[in-house]
Write a protein that holds these residues in place. Structure first.
Motif, PDB file in Angstrom:
ATOM      1  N   THR A 130      -1.869   5.014  -0.659  1.00 42.54           N
ATOM      2  CA  THR A 130      -2.814   3.894  -0.643  1.00 42.54           C
ATOM      3  C   THR A 130      -3.799   4.008  -1.800  1.00 42.54           C
ATOM      4  O   THR A 130      -4.095   3.030  -2.489  1.00 42.54           O
ATOM      5  CB  THR A 130      -3.598   3.853   0.681  1.00 42.54           C
ATOM      6  OG1 THR A 130      -2.673   3.656   1.736  1.00 42.54           O
ATOM      7  CG2 THR A 130      -4.599   2.714   0.698  1.00 42.54           C
ATOM      8  N   ARG A 131      -4.282   5.216  -2.023  1.00 35.33           N
ATOM      9  CA  ARG A 131      -5.209   5.393  -3.149  1.00 35.33           C
ATOM     10  C   ARG A 131      -4.532   5.003  -4.462  1.00 35.33           C
ATOM     11  O   ARG A 131      -5.113   4.315  -5.292  1.00 35.33           O
ATOM     12  CB  ARG A 131      -5.687   6.849  -3.227  1.00 35.33           C
ATOM     13  CG  ARG A 131      -6.709   7.198  -2.177  1.00 35.33           C
ATOM     14  CD  ARG A 131      -7.185   8.630  -2.283  1.00 35.33           C
ATOM     15  NE  ARG A 131      -8.214   8.864  -1.276  1.00 35.33           N
ATOM     16  CZ  ARG A 131      -9.503   8.574  -1.445  1.00 35.33           C
ATOM     17  NH1 ARG A 131      -9.935   8.125  -2.595  1.00 35.33           N
ATOM     18  NH2 ARG A 131     -10.367   8.754  -0.469  1.00 35.33           N
ATOM     19  N   TYR A 151       0.819  -1.219   0.000  1.00 36.16           N
ATOM     20  CA  TYR A 151       0.000   0.000   0.000  1.00 36.16           C
ATOM     21  C   TYR A 151       0.848   1.262   0.000  1.00 36.16           C
ATOM     22  O   TYR A 151       0.380   2.320  -0.396  1.00 36.16           O
ATOM     23  CB  TYR A 151      -1.045   0.000   1.130  1.00 36.16           C
ATOM     24  CG  TYR A 151      -0.575   0.277   2.530  1.00 36.16           C
ATOM     25  CD1 TYR A 151      -0.132   1.546   2.895  1.00 36.16           C
ATOM     26  CD2 TYR A 151      -0.617  -0.697   3.517  1.00 36.16           C
ATOM     27  CE1 TYR A 151       0.287   1.810   4.179  1.00 36.16           C
ATOM     28  CE2 TYR A 151      -0.203  -0.442   4.800  1.00 36.16           C
ATOM     29  CZ  TYR A 151       0.245   0.817   5.131  1.00 36.16           C
ATOM     30  OH  TYR A 151       0.658   1.074   6.402  1.00 36.16           O
ATOM     31  N   MET A 164      -5.133   0.885  -4.284  1.00 35.22           N
ATOM     32  CA  MET A 164      -6.416   1.004  -4.963  1.00 35.22           C
ATOM     33  C   MET A 164      -6.266   1.350  -6.445  1.00 35.22           C
ATOM     34  O   MET A 164      -7.255   1.571  -7.131  1.00 35.22           O
ATOM     35  CB  MET A 164      -7.301   2.048  -4.258  1.00 35.22           C
ATOM     36  CG  MET A 164      -7.482   1.840  -2.755  1.00 35.22           C
ATOM     37  SD  MET A 164      -7.992   0.175  -2.257  1.00 35.22           S
ATOM     38  CE  MET A 164      -9.628   0.080  -2.988  1.00 35.22           C
ATOM     39  N   ASN A 195       0.218   8.292   3.605  1.00 35.17           N
ATOM     40  CA  ASN A 195      -0.442   6.985   3.623  1.00 35.17           C
ATOM     41  C   ASN A 195      -1.690   6.982   2.751  1.00 35.17           C
ATOM     42  O   ASN A 195      -1.921   6.049   1.985  1.00 35.17           O
ATOM     43  CB  ASN A 195      -0.856   6.608   5.049  1.00 35.17           C
ATOM     44  CG  ASN A 195       0.288   6.043   5.856  1.00 35.17           C
ATOM     45  OD1 ASN A 195       1.416   5.987   5.382  1.00 35.17           O
ATOM     46  ND2 ASN A 195       0.005   5.633   7.075  1.00 35.17           N
ATOM     47  N   GLU A 196      -2.501   8.031   2.884  1.00 34.49           N
ATOM     48  CA  GLU A 196      -3.745   8.034   2.104  1.00 34.49           C
ATOM     49  C   GLU A 196      -3.443   8.187   0.607  1.00 34.49           C
ATOM     50  O   GLU A 196      -3.969   7.444  -0.223  1.00 34.49           O
ATOM     51  CB  GLU A 196      -4.695   9.145   2.548  1.00 34.49           C
ATOM     52  CG  GLU A 196      -6.007   9.065   1.745  1.00 34.49           C
ATOM     53  CD  GLU A 196      -6.993  10.190   1.984  1.00 34.49           C
ATOM     54  OE1 GLU A 196      -6.708  11.121   2.741  1.00 34.49           O
ATOM     55  OE2 GLU A 196      -8.081  10.134   1.374  1.00 34.49           O
TER      56      GLU A 196
END
Ligand SMILES: Cc1cc2nc3c(=O)[nH]c(=O)nc-3n(C[C@H](O)[C@H](O)[C@H](O)COP(=O)(O)OP(=O)(O)OC[C@H]3O[C@@H](n4cnc5c(N)ncnc54)[C@H](O)[C@@H]3O)c2cc1C
Ligand code: FES
Lengths: 504, 291
Positions: free
Chosen positions: A298-299, A219, A303, A294-295
């Motif tokens: 991660t996206r 991630y 994702m 992190n976000e």
């Protein structure tokens, strides 16, 4: 290359020529080539082929292309085979570096892979992401006069060679011990611990909160630095050995640690990583367009938001200006990712000077080649938004370097009156992580530090509760892949002892 | 994969699913949620657990089809499955015996409010439920709510069911005439929760809102779900989702929820044009093809 200053990183100044003709090994058939120490010292550090910077800053394919067999053998010849190899001592898991390099020089790549795997179960990953310049390569004897041997690149080559040619050895597992170990978290700490325990004959189940296995390796660290395929291959290997994996299992919520113990697990290893990103704690931090690393990562990574038709969206940075706050690997990953997504300006804003950046030197070097701007000695004061609440700029101060602080690095001191605004539409905060509270809130009797990390013996991974072990970022705070692996390995050893002796 | 044991539309675009997830069913408490991924390439979306059946090992989710993912989910039928369900996430809501509790559910918020109403009813509180929706068809779970409520008020924007107006109207009137419930729970669209918070604030009545920010992991790892409560930043997925409504910065929440407005619109258009241009086929086949 004899005029290269000792101890410098090879990344920036090694030769661009791939493999110079003299003094090439006399033969390419197996066997140790005859070559004098003096000749060895004349071979320049071999450059690893990589994608062109302009090209790669627009795609997510791996930047480094890896050594060819010829380059690897040439590089391996540079190793002078020290009687007391300092590199081995410099490696957190003591990989038999000298010996595996000898095998590479002899052209026995499969043998080299076997040697590495005695100490490191994830070499394809470590060869790519370890901070070699501050570990094995920092103490390399060749590096005292010349550029150090490219140990990381050799490790990577050997591991890739083994995987690409399907030479992985099927391990003979010992008879089952009848003991069962639960591993919480599938990052490098958990995977290493699982790999060792299964080879000791214990049954192992890994529980992972996310829908995909691998922790930060999937991630966080982007595809262009560590292709997910490699992580998946390593995990498949563990699965073939009999490790069971359960995704979508947030331990503490889906099952508690105590329930695992009641349900037949004889010991538990907690390797849940850092989690809970820090923010800068300045005004305006929740405006639209501000992400934690992190976000953002991660996206894009987990994702797959780099694909415009992905179901998961990410801020549209095409033609926009992006600032990433921080100087570590995470910051480099975020800024290079935003560049690849089409940012007009992709900037690193860092509090200290470049010399203090904790990122791997290769990443800083690659980022610069890709057109990332580095603005150092900058302290952000406030994020400013437009009328509708979207980020439009960040107000900053310039810093000077003052006296050394507790970390021994010179403290950045803001210069009065140096306020200035930098227009940006997206910001990524990459200044580290605290600890995830879920295990803490749901595991009575387990002791935590004030920082929220688990109290565990660094040698054995033993926590304050019998039967519970811990290691990796949840114990050390955000660190490195190899340190997490080392912790997983030491914990596996002490879990094995605990299961055999039954005494804590 | 997580099997859909039952799927029924409650209202146009609002579907109720019973999904097999025995562990979550056994553990979940009111106020907790799950994160769902519909298919192997799907995004992660949070959905509150409306109820669970421990014997059957199922959780009930009520889904309003607004964006691509929720519409995609609502195409699934009994016998099909969703790819991932993880939970129960978030901190359970606190339920104490306090006296009179007003439970306000706007639109699909009724499904989120339902487990809380049940819990307050079971612990012995007097439950007054106010349910609302734009129009009669959008008022859901009326019977279920009535069963656990001591009093039930229904409002619709167009007056097609119950009284005409907003859910906050009857609350305001009663407060003005001296009524003092001990606790108010507001679950629904942000403007509604904000209106309820403003209605109770002058009287100092404890008011709880269940926040619905954009989430990714739901485990405290990314900070995408952050909100401002009492001037402090919270991570809704691990610190919430329930917070003191008088302290919540609803404006910021609304703003952050619009981050991907354009992308969502386009994604939905792509999805809908695809459906329109194709003869009807099984939704699962469609998804498999999209991989
Ligand atoms: C963007 C980025 C780049 C980095 N680059 C490098 C680099 O180049 N070189 C390097 O050496 N290091 C790097 N690091 C640091 C390195 O990745 C970490 O130190 C390492 O991954 C820590 O391993 P771990 O096993 O402790 O935890 P993690 O890798 O964090 O894995 C923990 C796993 O546990 C799961 N989990 C958490 N809570 C629960 C729960 N309650 N139940 C079940 N599962 C749970 C998480 O979802 C996660 O998958 C980087 C970190 C980041 C974020
Ligand atoms: S959703 Fe990622 S931290 Fe809450």
């Amino acid at each position: 290359m004899s005029d290269v200053k000792p101890g410098q990183d090879g990344g920036a100044q090694e030769q661009a020529r791939p493999a110079p003709a003299p003094p090439a090994p006399s033969s390419t058939d197996g066997g140790s080539p005859k070559i004098s120490a003096k000749e060895r010292m004349k071979i320049p550090r071999q450059k690893m082929p990589e994608q062109d910077a302009g090209e790669r800053s627009r795609n997510f394919k791996e930047v480094n292309l890896g050594f060819t067999a010829e380059l690897a053998r040439m590089e391996a010849l540079r190793c002078i085979q020290c009687p007391k190899p300092l590199c081995v001592a410099g490696c957190p898991v003591s990989v038999q570096i000298r010996d595996f390099i000898q095998s590479v020089a002899e052209g026995d790549f499969a043998g080299a892979a076997r040697l590495i795997k005695i100490d490191n179960v994830l070499p394809a990953i470590c060869g790519r992401v370890c901070p070699q310049e501050s570990q094995c390569e920092a103490v390399c004897t060749v590096g005292k006069k010349n550029d150090p041997v490219a140990i990381g690149r050799l490790e990577r080559f050997v591991a890739d060679y083994e995987r690409d040619n399907r030479l992985q050895q099927v391990m003979d597992l010992p008879a089952p011990t009848g003991k069962k170990v639960g591993i919480v978290g599938s990052g490098p700490a958990g995977l290493t611990c699982a790999a060792d325990l299964i080879r000791m004959g214990h049954a192992v189940t890994v529980f992972e909160a996310l829908h995909e296995l691998g922790g930060v390796l999937v991630y966080g660290i982007p595809e262009f630095r560590l292709p997910k395929e490699i992580v998946h291959a390593e995990i498949d290997g563990l699965r073939q050995l009999g490790v069971e994996f359960v995704t979508n299992a947030v331990i503490g919520l889906t099952d508690t640690v105590d329930e695992l113990l009641q349900n037949g697990y004889d010991a538990i290893f907690i390797g849940v990583g850092a989690g809970l990103p820090y923010f800068l704690d300045i005004p305006g931090e929740n405006l639209v367009g501000i992400y934690s690393a992190n976000e953002f990562l991660t996206r894009v990574n987990l994702m797959r938001a780099y694909n415009p038709t992905s179901d998961t969206p990410v801020f549209r940075v095409q033609g926009k200006d992006v600032a990433v706050f921080g100087g570590g690997n995470t910051a480099m990953d975020a800024v290079r990712t935003s560049k690849r997504l089409g940012a007009r300006r992709a900037m690193i804003l860092y509090r200290r000077s470049e010399a203090e950046m904790p990122a791997r030197i290769e990443e800083v070097h690659h980022a610069k080649e890709e057109g990332v701007e580095f603005h150092t000695l900058i302290t952000p004061l406030e994020f400013v938004g437009d009328e509708s609440g979207w980020l439009k700029s960040v107000r900053c101060l310039r810093n000077e370097l003052g006296e050394p602080d507790s970390s021994g690095r010179r403290r950045p001191v803001p210069v009065k009156g140096s306020e200035h605004d930098i227009p940006i539409e997206m910001a990524v905060i990459a200044v580290g992580n605290g600890s995830n509270p879920i295990i803490r809130q749901t595991t009575p009797g387990l002791e935590f530090t004030k920082r929220g990390t688990i109290v565990a013996d660094p040698e054995t991974g033993k926590t304050t509760r019998p039967g519970l072990f811990a290691g990796g970022d949840i114990v050390t705070g955000g660190a490195t892949v190899i340190l997490a692996m080392g912790a997983g390995r030491r914990a596996a050893k002490s879990i094995d002892e605990y299961l055999k002796s039954g005494t804590w | 994969m997580f099997d859909i044991v039952d799927a029924q539309f409650l209202a146009p675009d609002v579907k109720r699913f019973r999904i097999r997830a025995p562990k979550i069913a056994a553990r979940r408490l009111p106020g907790q949620f799950v994160i769902v991924r519909v298919h192997a390439q799907g995004e992660r979306i949070p959905l509150t657990i409306a109820s669970s059946d421990v014997n059957e090992g199922t959780v009930t989710l009520v889904v309003q089809g607004i964006g691509r993912t929720t519409k995609q989910l609502n195409e699934l039928e009994t016998g099909q499955a969703v790819h991932d369900v993880v939970g129960p996430l978030g901190r359970p809501g606190e339920v104490h015996k306090v006296g009179t509790v007003v439970v306000i559910g706007g639109g699909v918020g009724a499904a989120i409010a339902y487990p809380t109403a049940v819990a307050h009813h079971e612990i012995g509180n007097q439950v007054v439920t106010i349910l609302g929706g734009r129009t009669r068809d959008l008022v859901i779970l009326e019977d279920e709510m009535r069963a656990v409520s001591d009093e039930m008020i229904i409002t619709t924007d167009d007056g097609s069911l119950g009284r005409k107006g907003l859910v906050v109207d009857p609350l305001k009137e009663r407060l003005e005439s001296g009524w003092r419930p001990n606790l108010v729970m507001a679950v629904g669209p942000i403007p509604m929760m904000r209106a309820v918070a403003e209605a109770t604030r002058p009287y100092g009545i404890e008011t709880i809102a269940s926040l619905n920010p954009i989430m990714v992991d739901g485990t405290g790892m990314c900070g995408g779900c952050r909100a401002s409560v009492g001037g402090k930043t919270v991570f809704v997925c691990v610190d919430g989702p329930e917070f003191d409504a008088h302290q919540v910065d609803f404006g910021l929440l609304a703003l952050r929820n619009k981050t991907y407005f354009m992308q969502e619109k386009e994604s939905l258009e792509r999805f809908e044009s695809k459906i329109a241009s194709e003869p009807h086929r099984c939704a699962l086949d469609k998804m498999l093809e999209e991989k």
